[in-house]
Design a protein around this motif. Structure first.
Motif, PDB file in Angstrom:
ATOM      1  N   GLN A 113      -8.396   5.949  -3.809  1.00 27.32           N
ATOM      2  CA  GLN A 113      -8.500   5.727  -2.363  1.00 27.32           C
ATOM      3  C   GLN A 113      -9.902   6.000  -1.811  1.00 27.32           C
ATOM      4  O   GLN A 113     -10.196   5.635  -0.671  1.00 27.32           O
ATOM      5  CB  GLN A 113      -7.503   6.633  -1.628  1.00 27.32           C
ATOM      6  CG  GLN A 113      -6.052   6.498  -2.080  1.00 27.32           C
ATOM      7  CD  GLN A 113      -5.397   5.229  -1.567  1.00 27.32           C
ATOM      8  OE1 GLN A 113      -5.831   4.651  -0.582  1.00 27.32           O
ATOM      9  NE2 GLN A 113      -4.353   4.780  -2.242  1.00 27.32           N
ATOM     10  N   HIS A 202      -2.639   7.351   6.719  1.00 26.89           N
ATOM     11  CA  HIS A 202      -3.880   7.255   5.957  1.00 26.89           C
ATOM     12  C   HIS A 202      -4.136   8.599   5.266  1.00 26.89           C
ATOM     13  O   HIS A 202      -3.694   9.642   5.760  1.00 26.89           O
ATOM     14  CB  HIS A 202      -5.062   6.904   6.865  1.00 26.89           C
ATOM     15  CG  HIS A 202      -5.041   5.492   7.358  1.00 26.89           C
ATOM     16  ND1 HIS A 202      -4.156   5.064   8.317  1.00 26.89           N
ATOM     17  CD2 HIS A 202      -5.778   4.400   7.014  1.00 26.89           C
ATOM     18  CE1 HIS A 202      -4.344   3.783   8.561  1.00 26.89           C
ATOM     19  NE2 HIS A 202      -5.325   3.356   7.776  1.00 26.89           N
ATOM     20  N   LYS A 254     -11.784   3.812   0.958  1.00 26.57           N
ATOM     21  CA  LYS A 254     -11.969   2.679   0.046  1.00 26.57           C
ATOM     22  C   LYS A 254     -11.306   1.424   0.596  1.00 26.57           C
ATOM     23  O   LYS A 254     -11.814   0.299   0.424  1.00 26.57           O
ATOM     24  CB  LYS A 254     -11.382   3.013  -1.327  1.00 26.57           C
ATOM     25  CG  LYS A 254     -11.486   1.876  -2.328  1.00 26.57           C
ATOM     26  CD  LYS A 254     -10.888   2.256  -3.672  1.00 26.57           C
ATOM     27  CE  LYS A 254     -10.993   1.122  -4.671  1.00 26.57           C
ATOM     28  NZ  LYS A 254     -10.418   1.492  -5.985  1.00 26.57           N
ATOM     29  N   ASN A 255     -10.177   1.578   1.263  1.00 27.05           N
ATOM     30  CA  ASN A 255      -9.407   0.427   1.746  1.00 27.05           C
ATOM     31  C   ASN A 255      -9.536   0.232   3.254  1.00 27.05           C
ATOM     32  O   ASN A 255      -9.912  -0.842   3.712  1.00 27.05           O
ATOM     33  CB  ASN A 255      -7.941   0.590   1.340  1.00 27.05           C
ATOM     34  CG  ASN A 255      -7.780   0.744  -0.164  1.00 27.05           C
ATOM     35  OD1 ASN A 255      -8.337  -0.024  -0.938  1.00 27.05           O
ATOM     36  ND2 ASN A 255      -7.045   1.757  -0.604  1.00 27.05           N
ATOM     37  N   SER A 256      -9.223   1.256   4.030  1.00 24.27           N
ATOM     38  CA  SER A 256      -9.378   1.205   5.482  1.00 24.27           C
ATOM     39  C   SER A 256     -10.548   2.085   5.887  1.00 24.27           C
ATOM     40  O   SER A 256     -10.895   3.039   5.182  1.00 24.27           O
ATOM     41  CB  SER A 256      -8.110   1.706   6.177  1.00 24.27           C
ATOM     42  OG  SER A 256      -6.988   0.955   5.778  1.00 24.27           O
ATOM     43  N   GLN A 257     -11.153   1.784   7.035  1.00 26.06           N
ATOM     44  CA  GLN A 257     -12.297   2.554   7.492  1.00 26.06           C
ATOM     45  C   GLN A 257     -12.211   2.817   8.983  1.00 26.06           C
ATOM     46  O   GLN A 257     -11.593   2.049   9.726  1.00 26.06           O
ATOM     47  CB  GLN A 257     -13.609   1.804   7.208  1.00 26.06           C
ATOM     48  CG  GLN A 257     -13.885   1.513   5.750  1.00 26.06           C
ATOM     49  CD  GLN A 257     -15.173   0.727   5.568  1.00 26.06           C
ATOM     50  OE1 GLN A 257     -16.107   0.849   6.366  1.00 26.06           O
ATOM     51  NE2 GLN A 257     -15.209  -0.088   4.530  1.00 26.06           N
ATOM     52  N   LYS A 266      -9.475  -2.707   9.153  1.00 29.26           N
ATOM     53  CA  LYS A 266      -8.179  -2.766   8.488  1.00 29.26           C
ATOM     54  C   LYS A 266      -8.311  -2.994   6.992  1.00 29.26           C
ATOM     55  O   LYS A 266      -9.208  -3.701   6.518  1.00 29.26           O
ATOM     56  CB  LYS A 266      -7.333  -3.882   9.110  1.00 29.26           C
ATOM     57  CG  LYS A 266      -5.893  -3.931   8.636  1.00 29.26           C
ATOM     58  CD  LYS A 266      -5.115  -5.023   9.367  1.00 29.26           C
ATOM     59  CE  LYS A 266      -3.670  -5.073   8.914  1.00 29.26           C
ATOM     60  NZ  LYS A 266      -2.908  -6.149   9.608  1.00 29.26           N
ATOM     61  N   SER A 267      -7.389  -2.403   6.243  1.00 34.07           N
ATOM     62  CA  SER A 267      -7.315  -2.590   4.800  1.00 34.07           C
ATOM     63  C   SER A 267      -6.814  -3.994   4.475  1.00 34.07           C
ATOM     64  O   SER A 267      -6.075  -4.593   5.261  1.00 34.07           O
ATOM     65  CB  SER A 267      -6.361  -1.554   4.195  1.00 34.07           C
ATOM     66  OG  SER A 267      -6.038  -1.876   2.865  1.00 34.07           O
ATOM     67  N   SER A 270      -1.806  -2.878   3.732  1.00 34.30           N
ATOM     68  CA  SER A 270      -1.373  -1.523   4.087  1.00 34.30           C
ATOM     69  C   SER A 270      -0.655  -0.845   2.925  1.00 34.30           C
ATOM     70  O   SER A 270      -0.538   0.381   2.886  1.00 34.30           O
ATOM     71  CB  SER A 270      -0.455  -1.565   5.311  1.00 34.30           C
ATOM     72  OG  SER A 270       0.710  -2.342   5.034  1.00 34.30           O
ATOM     73  N   THR A 273      -2.170   2.126   0.532  1.00 31.88           N
ATOM     74  CA  THR A 273      -2.067   3.563   0.834  1.00 31.88           C
ATOM     75  C   THR A 273      -1.015   4.234  -0.040  1.00 31.88           C
ATOM     76  O   THR A 273      -1.094   5.439  -0.309  1.00 31.88           O
ATOM     77  CB  THR A 273      -1.713   3.766   2.322  1.00 31.88           C
ATOM     78  OG1 THR A 273      -2.682   3.080   3.118  1.00 31.88           O
ATOM     79  CG2 THR A 273      -1.715   5.232   2.700  1.00 31.88           C
TER      80      THR A 273
END
Length: 314
Positions: A113, A202, A254-257, A266-267, A270, A273
């Motif tokens: 992640q 998250h 790594k996916n969402s910020q 947005k990742s 979802s 996660t």
């Protein structure tokens, strides 16, 4: 992988010999013959506190021996799996390993992640055990219903920090292994709020205890959940937050910020996660297969050699 043949013979069982073959991925005698890995007092005679202390002692020694094997070129990652959840680990620590989640969930989450920069920041510390982590997701009021988690992480763009808070008693994290006394860090799964909107669960890296004194940090409410029916060395704990602030880059991104101004990126999915939990569920199925094999061997041996009545000489 070498094979060791364990032969059990008994002439009174239809003059047949029982041959049981066990595949051993590395020399178990290296561990089982070590007197330091044997308890001087049976577990059933120890107090709850003493069981935990004995488990910590054995766990530390186990990992030192695994590293020794690796340094000698005699082992790989399978060695860690064997001492954490395999047959060898369950034989030496039948009541659970208090550091299992550090290797099985904390480090894999950082790897799966975290960004490259976050991995560089955290993984080496975790691998060297400079920090000990756990995975805090399950709550007192929320087990399998992950979308309903109550712990919140609200972003404050003025300070570029997240504020973690447990709004209710049911929002307390409940059950993470190693959380009771062992861990000083955790991956905490919380509902992300930024710019007045909730973006779902998250993962965040949160320091729980001082690295020098091991005392809980301000706003951290933490402890052990107490004696259970089994696995009392696992050191399951509870965790609550009272407006605890962490830096923005402690969110695994790594996916969402979340950008400095609070903008949410947005990742791609979802579902990413849930990667750590999916990984652990696979491990649980593998471990279940291992225990089923052990049970099958015991049942086969027992049914083959047991006598119901007096043994008659030939």
């Amino acid at each position: 992988m070498s094979a060791k043949v364990v032969v059990s013979k008994r002439r009174n069982v239809n003059r047949q010999a029982i041959f049981l073959i066990t595949l051993w991925p590395f020399p178990e005698d290296f561990f089982l013959s070590d007197p330091e890995l044997k308890s001087k007092v049976p577990l059933e005679y120890l107090s709850h506190k003493e069981k935990y202390e004995e488990a910590v002692r054995k766990a530390c020694l186990l990992f030192r021996k695994v590293i020794q094997l690796q340094n000698e070129g005699k082992g790989g990652m399978d060695n860690f799996r064997e001492v954490l959840g395999g047959q060898l680990g369950s034989a030496i620590l039948p009541d659970g390993n208090p550091i299992t989640l550090h290797y099985v969930m904390f480090i894999p989450t950082l790897m799966g992640q975290g960004t490259i920069e976050q991995q560089a920041e955290w993984i080496q510390k975790a691998w060297n055990c400079d920090i000990i982590g756990t995975y805090a997701q399950t709550e007192l009021g929320h087990g399998t219903f992950i979308r309903g988690l109550e712990t919140v992480a609200k972003y404050d763009p003025k300070t570029e920090e997240f504020v973690l808070h447990s709004p209710t008693l049911t929002a307390y994290k409940w059950w993470p292994g190693g959380l009771g006394h062992s861990a000083n860090y955790a991956v905490v799964v919380a509902q992300l709020y930024t710019q007045g909107k909730c973006h779902g669960i998250h993962p965040f890296v949160v320091q729980l205890r001082d690295e020098e004194t091991h005392e809980p940090l301000p706003g951290i409410k933490i402890g052990e959940i107490g004696c259970k029916l089994g696995m009392n060395s696992t050191n399951n704990g509870y965790l609550g937050f009272d407006n605890v602030r962490i830096p923005r880059n402690y969110m695994l991104m790594k996916n969402s910020q979340v950008l400095p101004d609070g903008t949410y990126v947005k990742s791609p999915s979802s579902k990413l996660t849930y990667g750590t939990m999916i990984f652990v569920r696979v491990v649980l199925v593998q471990d279940a297969a291992t225990y089923l094999k052990k049970a099958s061997i015991i049942a086969t041996r027992y049914s083959a050699i047991r006598h119901q009545s007096q043994i008659k000489p030939e």
